[in-house]
Scaffold this motif. Structure first.
Motif, short mmCIF file in Angstrom:
data_model
loop_
_atom_site.label_atom_id
_atom_site.label_comp_id
_atom_site.label_asym_id
_atom_site.label_seq_id
_atom_site.Cartn_x
_atom_site.Cartn_y
_atom_site.Cartn_z
N ILE A 112 -7.92 16.07 -4.74
CA ILE A 112 -6.57 15.50 -4.70
C ILE A 112 -6.48 14.37 -5.73
N THR A 113 -5.51 14.47 -6.61
CA THR A 113 -5.28 13.44 -7.63
C THR A 113 -3.87 12.90 -7.45
N MET A 114 -3.76 11.61 -7.25
CA MET A 114 -2.44 11.00 -7.04
C MET A 114 -2.09 10.10 -8.22
N SER A 115 -0.91 10.34 -8.78
CA SER A 115 -0.39 9.48 -9.84
C SER A 115 1.08 9.22 -9.56
N PHE A 116 1.47 7.96 -9.54
CA PHE A 116 2.85 7.59 -9.24
C PHE A 116 3.64 7.26 -10.50
N LYS A 117 3.07 7.53 -11.65
CA LYS A 117 3.78 7.28 -12.91
C LYS A 117 4.99 8.20 -12.99
N ALA A 175 0.50 15.29 -1.83
CA ALA A 175 -0.13 14.02 -1.47
C ALA A 175 0.74 12.83 -1.85
N VAL A 176 1.32 12.85 -3.05
CA VAL A 176 2.12 11.73 -3.52
C VAL A 176 3.40 11.58 -2.69
N ASN A 177 4.05 12.68 -2.40
CA ASN A 177 5.25 12.62 -1.57
C ASN A 177 4.92 12.20 -0.14
N GLY A 178 3.73 12.55 0.33
CA GLY A 178 3.29 12.09 1.64
C GLY A 178 3.17 10.58 1.71
N VAL A 179 2.66 9.98 0.65
CA VAL A 179 2.56 8.51 0.58
C VAL A 179 3.96 7.88 0.63
N PHE A 180 4.88 8.45 -0.11
CA PHE A 180 6.27 7.94 -0.13
C PHE A 180 6.91 8.00 1.25
N LEU A 181 6.77 9.13 1.94
CA LEU A 181 7.37 9.29 3.27
C LEU A 181 6.73 8.36 4.29
N THR A 182 5.43 8.14 4.17
CA THR A 182 4.72 7.24 5.08
C THR A 182 5.20 5.81 4.91
N PHE A 238 -0.09 3.42 9.77
CA PHE A 238 0.59 4.52 9.07
C PHE A 238 -0.25 5.07 7.92
N PHE A 239 -0.80 4.18 7.10
CA PHE A 239 -1.52 4.66 5.94
C PHE A 239 -2.95 5.11 6.28
N ALA A 240 -3.51 4.57 7.35
CA ALA A 240 -4.82 5.08 7.80
C ALA A 240 -4.70 6.53 8.23
N VAL A 241 -3.64 6.85 9.00
CA VAL A 241 -3.44 8.22 9.48
C VAL A 241 -3.27 9.18 8.29
N LEU A 242 -2.44 8.81 7.32
CA LEU A 242 -2.20 9.68 6.17
C LEU A 242 -3.48 9.90 5.37
N MET A 243 -4.18 8.81 5.05
CA MET A 243 -5.37 8.93 4.21
C MET A 243 -6.48 9.73 4.91
N ALA A 283 3.43 9.17 16.65
CA ALA A 283 4.11 10.45 16.48
C ALA A 283 4.65 10.59 15.06
N VAL A 284 5.30 9.55 14.56
CA VAL A 284 5.89 9.62 13.22
C VAL A 284 4.79 9.67 12.15
N SER A 285 3.77 8.83 12.30
CA SER A 285 2.70 8.80 11.29
C SER A 285 1.88 10.09 11.31
N VAL A 286 1.50 10.55 12.50
CA VAL A 286 0.70 11.77 12.61
C VAL A 286 1.52 12.99 12.24
N GLY A 287 2.79 13.04 12.69
CA GLY A 287 3.64 14.18 12.37
C GLY A 287 3.81 14.35 10.88
N THR A 288 4.11 13.26 10.18
CA THR A 288 4.21 13.32 8.72
C THR A 288 2.90 13.77 8.10
N ALA A 289 1.79 13.21 8.58
CA ALA A 289 0.48 13.55 8.04
C ALA A 289 0.08 14.99 8.35
N VAL A 290 0.48 15.50 9.53
CA VAL A 290 0.20 16.90 9.87
C VAL A 290 0.93 17.83 8.90
N GLY A 291 2.18 17.50 8.60
CA GLY A 291 2.93 18.29 7.63
C GLY A 291 2.26 18.27 6.26
N VAL A 292 1.82 17.09 5.83
CA VAL A 292 1.11 16.97 4.56
C VAL A 292 -0.19 17.78 4.61
#
Length: 462
Positions: free
Chosen positions: A227-232, A96-103, A150-155, A67-76
């Protein structure tokens, strides 16, 4: 019809072909996962009914993680798809970057809880030491190593949001097939591996999740240029997080309600016999063969609806919803027919030698499957409707529907029926609750059509 330069296929491809193109790969991968669920429980059931009960009682916690992983990913997913439809590339990448942080934060919470509270979770439900011992081992592993989940669901949702569902199918299938292969090896100790029993089932699960996660990360890095993700210099972006959770939080709460419902139903059922809780656990494994494809259909539908809402294309939104309801209902009718005709053979898959000697699993399970499956005749519409609410940024409506169905109606009705008429009557609560949910979803869909979709027609005609 050629696609306008730079426009995603979700805005131009014929709707039926687009929906099937988006949904079928996800549906296939989810069918593989459903097959894994059945195989996993089959091997565990061969150990003992205590082992099967231990895994069944873990379902609320596993469902809460999902629920938590899918719910966050659904919002993303919804925010990302809308941003693509609006042509806002900066917002796409920020989402995308904030989604990784929340996950990552969500995963950390479950790792800590799993390592410290697994045994306590079982002791509050039962005093049977076999169930407690098996369950504590199982839950500690699936929570403690939940990073793969968690990260499989997000990705996978990032791939879905840009229409690349084929790669989602491959990633999910890799994880599930790995799990299926490792299950008997680790549970029974085949070859050089030690016999780990229920802990082996848990280890097979997390290894499959981690491998699937690695594959989906690779696909995002090499096959998802939108989608381009940079955490710098990364700092959490408050507005983006609020927008993610405006859809994601109701989805999390909505799916978490399922954990509360299962926990409550287990308490109602175990008061009769622990075999009843085993039947309920088996039901959830079997129903996944028909619900998983519907969820896959939904996962293909949500980005289409969200994208075309952002792009102000109401006709494509309406046609997508109608087709999704039709396909979901067909799948549910097929499932209903199977459960009505073959409940005995389905239950026998999970019957150990001890169960076969008593016959309790079949005696309780056959009427249960037949009665519960009547709720499926309306479930397809309800599932699609709740996902439409999320895609149109009205996740609170999904939450209300789930609250009414699973807490306001299902659990109280199940409890009253159990007191008044006994165990067999408990299962009637499912079709009763689904009927209430269908009526509510119909009202909500009509309201959203008039308020959100109809107004899009005038600007589109200019």
């Amino acid at each position: 019809m050629e696609r306008p330069q730079g426009e995603n296929k979700m805005g131009v491809m014929p709707v039926n072909r687009l929906l099937l193109n988006m949904a079928i790969p996800i549906m296939i991968s989810m069918m593989v996962q459903a097959f894994y669920n059945v195989v996993d429980s089959y091997f565990v059931s061969q150990l003992s009914q205590d082992a099967l009960n231990a895994v069944s009682l873990a379902f609320p916690v596993q469902n809460l993680m999902i629920a938590v992983s899918v719910g966050t990913a659904v919002g993303v997913n919804a925010l990302l798809a809308r941003s693509l439809g609006q042509g806002d590339q900066e917002k796409v990448n920020r989402t995308a970057v904030n989604g990784v942080f929340l996950t990552a934060l969500s995963c950390l919470v479950f790792v800590v809880l799993g390592l410290t509270c697994s045994r306590l979770f079982y002791t509050v439900q039962t005093d049977i030491e076999g169930i407690i011992s098996y369950g504590a081992d199982y839950l500690c592993i699936v929570c403690g190593a939940s990073i793969g989940l968690f990260f499989a669901v997000l990705m996978e949702r990032l791939l879905q949001a840009t229409g690349r569902t084929f790669y989602t199918m491959i990633a999910q299938a890799v994880g599930a097939i790995t799990n299926i292969i490792l299950d008997p090896i680790l549970i029974f100790g085949l070859g050089p591996f030690p016999r780990m029993e229920v802990a082996g089932a848990a280890l097979a699960t997390v290894i499959g999740q981690i491998l699937g996660c690695c594959v989906s990360i690779l696909f995002n890095a090499t096959r998802n240029p939108e989608i381009t993700m940079s955490f710098k210099g990364f700092r959490p972006h408050g507005q983006t997080i609020r927008e993610i959770y405006s859809v994601g939080l109701p989805s999390i709460v909505m799916q978490s309600i399922g954990s509360v419902m299962v926990f409550g139903m287990n308490q109602i059922l175990i008061a009769f016999t622990d075999t009843a809780t085993a039947v309920f656990g088996v039901y959830f494994k079997l129903q996944s063969f028909f619900f998983m494809p519907v969820f896959g259909l939904n996962n293909g539908m949500v980005p289409i609806v969200a994208y075309n809402f952002g792009a102000r294309k109401p006709d494509r939104i309406v046609k997508t919803i109608k087709l999704a309801v039709m396909y979901a209902t067909i799948l549910m009718v097929i499932g209903f027919t199977v459960f009505q005709v073959f409940p005995g053979p389905l239950l026998e898959i999970f019957q150990s030698e001890a169960d076969a000697a008593t016959g309790d699993l079949l005696a309780i399970g056959i009427p249960a499957l037949r009665i519960i499956s009547f709720s499926w005749l309306l479930a397809g519409f309800d599932i699609v409707a709740t996902s439409v609410f999320q895609a149109l940024d009205h996740g609170i409506l999904s939450l209300i529907g789930s609250l009414v169905r699973q807490l306001v109606v299902l659990l109280p009705v199940a409890f009253l029926l159990s007191r008044a008429f006994g165990l067999e009557a408990v299962w009637l609560a499912f079709p009763i609750a689904e009927l209430f949910s269908a009526a509510l979803c119909t009202v909500f869909i009509h309201r959203l059509y008039r308020r959100d979709i109809l107004p899009l027609r005038a600007p589109a005609a200019e």
